[in-house]
Design an enzyme around this catalytic site. Structure first.
Site, PDB file in Angstrom:
ATOM      1  CD  GLU A  52      54.336  10.444  66.935  1.00 29.68           C
ATOM      2  OE1 GLU A  52      55.191  10.494  66.042  1.00 29.68           O
ATOM      3  OE2 GLU A  52      54.417  11.130  67.986  1.00 29.68           O
ATOM      4  CG  ASP A 102      61.652  15.032  67.796  1.00 28.47           C
ATOM      5  OD1 ASP A 102      61.162  15.549  66.772  1.00 28.47           O
ATOM      6  OD2 ASP A 102      60.959  14.540  68.694  1.00 28.47           O
ATOM      7  CE  LYS A 106      68.094  25.539  73.450  1.00 34.88           C
ATOM      8  NZ  LYS A 106      66.964  25.864  74.294  1.00 34.88           N
ATOM      9  CG  ASP A 138      66.036  19.097  59.460  1.00 33.70           C
ATOM     10  OD1 ASP A 138      65.729  18.048  60.065  1.00 33.70           O
ATOM     11  OD2 ASP A 138      66.118  20.207  60.023  1.00 33.70           O
TER      12      ASP A 138
HETATM   13  C1  LIG Z   1      60.184  15.761  63.683  1.00 30.89           C
HETATM   14  S1  LIG Z   1      58.788  14.701  63.786  1.00 30.89           S
HETATM   15  C2  LIG Z   1      58.823  13.824  62.236  1.00 30.89           C
HETATM   16  C3  LIG Z   1      57.480  13.174  61.931  1.00 30.89           C
HETATM   17  C4  LIG Z   1      57.465  12.356  60.643  1.00 30.89           C
HETATM   18  N1  LIG Z   1      58.398  11.240  60.685  1.00 30.89           N
HETATM   19  C5  LIG Z   1      57.762  13.210  59.452  1.00 30.89           C
HETATM   20  O1  LIG Z   1      58.853  13.083  58.871  1.00 30.89           O
HETATM   21  O2  LIG Z   1      56.896  14.038  59.103  1.00 30.89           O
HETATM   22  C6  LIG Z   1      59.339  13.454  64.914  1.00 30.89           C
HETATM   23  C7  LIG Z   1      58.205  12.576  65.384  1.00 30.89           C
HETATM   24  O3  LIG Z   1      58.738  11.523  66.149  1.00 30.89           O
HETATM   25  C8  LIG Z   1      57.989  11.402  67.347  1.00 30.89           C
HETATM   26  N2  LIG Z   1      58.924  10.905  68.341  1.00 30.89           N
HETATM   27  C9  LIG Z   1      60.071  11.485  68.722  1.00 30.89           C
HETATM   28  N3  LIG Z   1      60.693  10.736  69.626  1.00 30.89           N
HETATM   29  C10 LIG Z   1      59.905   9.658  69.837  1.00 30.89           C
HETATM   30  C11 LIG Z   1      60.015   8.531  70.665  1.00 30.89           C
HETATM   31  N4  LIG Z   1      61.074   8.379  71.457  1.00 30.89           N
HETATM   32  N5  LIG Z   1      59.028   7.604  70.626  1.00 30.89           N
HETATM   33  C12 LIG Z   1      57.968   7.774  69.800  1.00 30.89           C
HETATM   34  N6  LIG Z   1      57.802   8.832  68.990  1.00 30.89           N
HETATM   35  C13 LIG Z   1      58.765   9.753  69.006  1.00 30.89           C
HETATM   36  C14 LIG Z   1      57.513  12.788  67.658  1.00 30.89           C
HETATM   37  O4  LIG Z   1      56.370  12.791  68.495  1.00 30.89           O
HETATM   38  C15 LIG Z   1      57.204  13.315  66.265  1.00 30.89           C
HETATM   39  O5  LIG Z   1      55.898  13.020  65.863  1.00 30.89           O
END
Ligand SMILES: C[S@@+](CC[C@H](N)C(=O)[O-])C[C@H]1O[C@@H](n2cnc3c(N)ncnc32)[C@H](O)[C@@H]1O
Length: 195
Positions: A52, A102, A106, A138
Site C-alpha cells: 500500500e 482504483d 475517466k 465494483d
Molecule cells: C479503492 S482502494 C481499495 C482498498 C482495499 N483493497 C479494499 O478493498 O478495501 C485502493 C487502494 O489501493 C492503493 N493503491 C492504488 N494504487 C496503488 C499503487 N499503484 N501502489 C500502491 N497502492 C496503491 C490505494 O492507496 C488504496 O488504498
C-alpha cells in the site's frame, strides 16, 4: 509490522522476512488493512504481505496488527506495480488478492489503471505452481478490461470463483452496504508445458 525492504533494487528475501516459512499471500493495495488483518488472523498458518502506498493507511494497518499481535503479517509502503515487477521473487507467492483496485473511470485516466498485460505477466512470474490471482471490483468496464487481458494470455486458467472464507475488504463492505454489484475473477497460474 511495517516491512522496510533491505533493498529496492534486489528481490525481497521473503523467507527471511517472516518468522516461519509458509505459503505467502499478497494483498495488492491493502488500504486500511481490514482484509489483510482479518485474513492473517483467520489463517495463522499462512504469511500475508500487504502492499500500500498511502502512509496513513499503512500506519493504521500496522497499529491494529501490532495491537492484535500478528507475526504472519507485514505491510510494505511502496508502489505495487514496481513491487510486483521488480521486488517479488519468482515462484514465491501462493495467492495474490487485488481487491477493488482504483478504477480511474475517466477515459483520459485509463493509463493509470494498474492492471495491464505486463502487470499480469509479472504477477504470473511471482506465483508458485498452483498459485492464483483473485480479483474483485465494483467497476464493470475495468473488470471487462482485466478479463480480456487475461483471456489473451496463455499464462492463465480462469477458475470458478469459490468463496474460501476470506474476510470482506473495507471497500467490499461499503459496496455491499449500497447493494452494488461486485465482479469477481479467479485466475490460476497455468502449468508450463513440459519440455
Ligand atoms: C479503492 S482502494 C481499495 C482498498 C482495499 N483493497 C479494499 O478493498 O478495501 C485502493 C487502494 O489501493 C492503493 N493503491 C492504488 N494504487 C496503488 C499503487 N499503484 N501502489 C500502491 N497502492 C496503491 C490505494 O492507496 C488504496 O488504498
Amino acid at each position: 509490522m511495517e516491512l522496510l525492504p533491505p533493498s529496492i533494487l534486489e528481490p525481497l528475501p521473503l523467507r527471511e522476512i517472516f518468522p516461519a516459512v509458509r505459503l505467502v499471500e499478497v494483498d495488492l493495495g491493502s488500504g486500511s488493512g481490514k482484509f489483510l488483518i482479518e485474513s492473517a488472523l483467520k489463517f495463522p498458518d499462512r504469511n500475508f504481505l500487504g502492499i500500500e502506498r498511502l502512509l496513513g493507511r499503512v500506519r493504521k494497518t500496522c497499529r491494529v496488527a501490532s495491537e492484535i499481535g500478528l507475526p504472519n503479517l507485514r505491510v510494505l509502503r511502496l508502489e505495487l506495480d514496481y513491487t510486483v515487477r521488480y521486488l517479488l521473487p519468482e515462484d514465491s507467492v501462493w495467492r495474490f488478492h487485488l481487491n477493488f483496485p482504483d478504477p480511474w473511470p475517466k477515459r483520459r485516466h485509463h493509463t493509470r489503471r494498474v492492471v495491464d498485460s505486463e502487470f499480469l505477466e509479472a504477477i504470473n512470474r511471482s506465483l508458485i505452481d498452483g498459485g492464483e490471482l483473485r480479483i474483485k471490483t465494483d467497476h464493470e468496464a475495468y473488470f471487462a478490461q482485466i478479463t480480456k487481458a487475461a483471456g489473451q494470455s496463455s499464462l492463465w486458467n480462469p477458475m470458478e470463483w469459490v468463496d474460501e472464507g476470506y474476510p470482506r475488504s473495507g471497500f467490499e463492505e461499503q459496496f455491499l452496504a449500497k447493494e452494488l454489484p461486485i465482479y469477481r475473477l479467479r485466475l490460476g497460474k497455468r502449468a508450463s508445458d513440459p519440455q
